[in-house]
Design an enzyme around this catalytic site. Structure first.
Site: not given
Ligand code: NAP
Ligand code: HSE
Length: 432
Positions: A14-15, A187, A129, A134, A205, A105, A132, A201
């Protein structure tokens, strides 16, 4: 123009996908702001066979050594999530002289000290940044824009899933199970929603925010945590009637000699408090400082592009430092060793809802118990409806130490006229 600054991306979910889009859409402005082009050299994936349309035309590898060992790459962006191997990869990247940007985080809350020590030793940037709130700028404000202040309070709605659920419960009268199902269908909540609904979570933060606000290292295990699973539509209804909203808050307070008080739990918040108007999946962080007074940072707490906004801004900062030769400019700011305030010593007002026998003198007995235990009552309401010789009583207390409140509740539980203590929820930032 200078030579391009090259970076490697670990993870393209996603990110990561948002990071690529932001770079593609805003490349010209980003280049101007840095004073050099920014180039994504390689992306680490887990499975080379998986179709990833977002990575078309971009070099990929499943071998971390190809990124960490690449001397042209000067910044690593970690958006894989989880502790292992993200933590090890980031430490190794810094050891190899690369700046690191992360949205993680979990690693910052549990291993922040190791990360900062390595960044300092290697004279590189470690920026987080997006960890916490987003897309909301809050880490940089705490580490830079608010450093003229002594901060006494940092309080936030930092979990969008639970804020969405509580908003729906308040606005539609829905119960916990049905709003959880809806949040999963949309979702927001994971199939296993524990990290969100149990408050973990938000606790991560809270640890990060309090460490930065009070310049002392707060670890995840220092945060007392309670989630929203026990919140009922009835509590939300009473909150509304009494002039409050129910929110899951991350609370950090510098309580002076008592120490630093960091906790996550549901609260009754006065409707006029700025955080009370934060609805749905939005996040906000409220700070109080001795120069700024009160300030609030509001915005999208998650999502592909909002989170990428924070991640890419950090990459731009790290790239600017490389262009200007000013590495590791803003270092670890935990220069104090403040003691932790024990949960028993923390002070709040409380909302308590009890099921009692509906007969003369019961209200007086309950008020006497509170008085004997040093708990002063602000208001007491007996509900109009009587349920088979029972009545519900709702009390709001004045500020009192948690330990006194627990003693009062223990005595009340032992009274023959009290059938059940149905809820006890803190009231935060009450007016008078
Ligand atoms: P995500 O959608 O699950 O994406 C994670 C990606 O990392 C996937 O493409 C996964 O590969 C890859 N990955 C995981 N382990 C790996 C490894 N060992 N080697 C290589 N690639 C690997 O997660 P996300 O939502 O983008 O979140 C990423 C980070 O941002 C997390 O720390 C989360 O807490 C933080 N974050 C997310 C959001 C949000 O809105 N989503 C907001 C704030 C912070 P596959 O494609 O093979 O599964
Ligand atoms: N799961 C978190 C939330 C988003 O619902 O705010 C990622 O930090």
């Amino acid at each position: 123009m200078k030579n391009p600054i090259k970076f490697g991306l670990l993870g393209s979910g996603t990110v990561g996908t948002g990071v690529i889009r932001v770079l593609q859409e805003n490349a010209r402005e980003i280049e101007e702001r840095i004073g050099a082009p920014l180039e994504l050299k390689k992306v680490l994936v887990r499975d080379l066979g998986k179709k990833r349309p977002q990575l078309e035309g971009i070099a990929v590898t499943d071998n971390i050594e190809e990124i960490i060992g690449d001397e042209e790459i000067s910044i690593i962006v970690e958006v894989m999530g989880g502790i292992h191997p993200a933590r090890e990869y980031m430490l190794r990247a810094m050891e190899a002289g690369k700046s690191v940007v992360t949205a993680n985080k979990d690693v910052v809350a549990q291993f922040g000290k190791d990360m900062f020590e390595m960044a300092e030793k290697q004279d590189v940037d470690f920026l987080f940044e997006a960890s916490v709130g987003g897309g909301i700028p809050i880490i940089t404000p705490l580490k830079q824009c608010l450093t003229a202040n002594k901060l006494t309070e940092v309080m936030g709605i930092v979990n969008g899933t639970t804020n969405y659920m509580l908003t729906k419960m308040a606005e539609c009268g829905a119960d916990y199970e049905s709003v959880l199902k809806e949040a999963q269908e949309k979702g927001y909540a994971e199939a296993n929603p524990s990290a969100d609904v149990d408050g973990l979570d938000a606790a991560r933060k809270a640890a990060i925010l309090a460490s930065l606000a009070f310049n002392t290292r707060i670890q995840l295990e220092d945060v007392s945590v309670e989630g929203i699973t026990k919140i009922t539509p009835m509590d939300i209804e009473y909150a509304n009637e009494l002039g409050y909203v129910v929110k899951l808050l991350a609370v950090g307070k510098d309580a002076g000699e008592k120490g630093v008080d960091v906790r996550v739990h549901p609260v009754f918040l006065p409707k006029e408090h700025p955080l009370a108007s934060v609805r749905g999946v939005f996040n906000a962080i409220f700070v109080r400082g001795n120069a700024i007074g009160e300030a609030m940072f509001y915005g999208p707490g998650a999502g592909s592009l909002p989170t990428a906004s924070a991640v890419v801004s950090d990459v731009i900062d790290a790239a600017r430092d490389i262009v200007n030769g000013t590495f590791g400019r803003i270092r670890c700011t935990c220069f104090e060793k403040k003691k932790l305030c024990s949960l028993d010593d923390t002070e709040s007002s409380y909302y308590v809802r009890l099921l009692v026998d509906d007969k003369p003198g019961v209200l007086g007995t309950i008020a006497t118990v509170f008085g004997n235990e040093g708990v002063s009552l602000k208001s007491v309401v007996q509900t109009k409806e009587s349920i088979a010789d029972h009545a519900e009583i709702v009390a709001i207390t004045h500020m009192v130490e948690h330990r006194k409140m627990l003693c009062a509740v223990k005595v009340l539980e032992g009274l023959p006229v009290v059938d059940e203590i149905r809820s006890m929820i803190r009231v935060e930032n009450d007016r008078g």
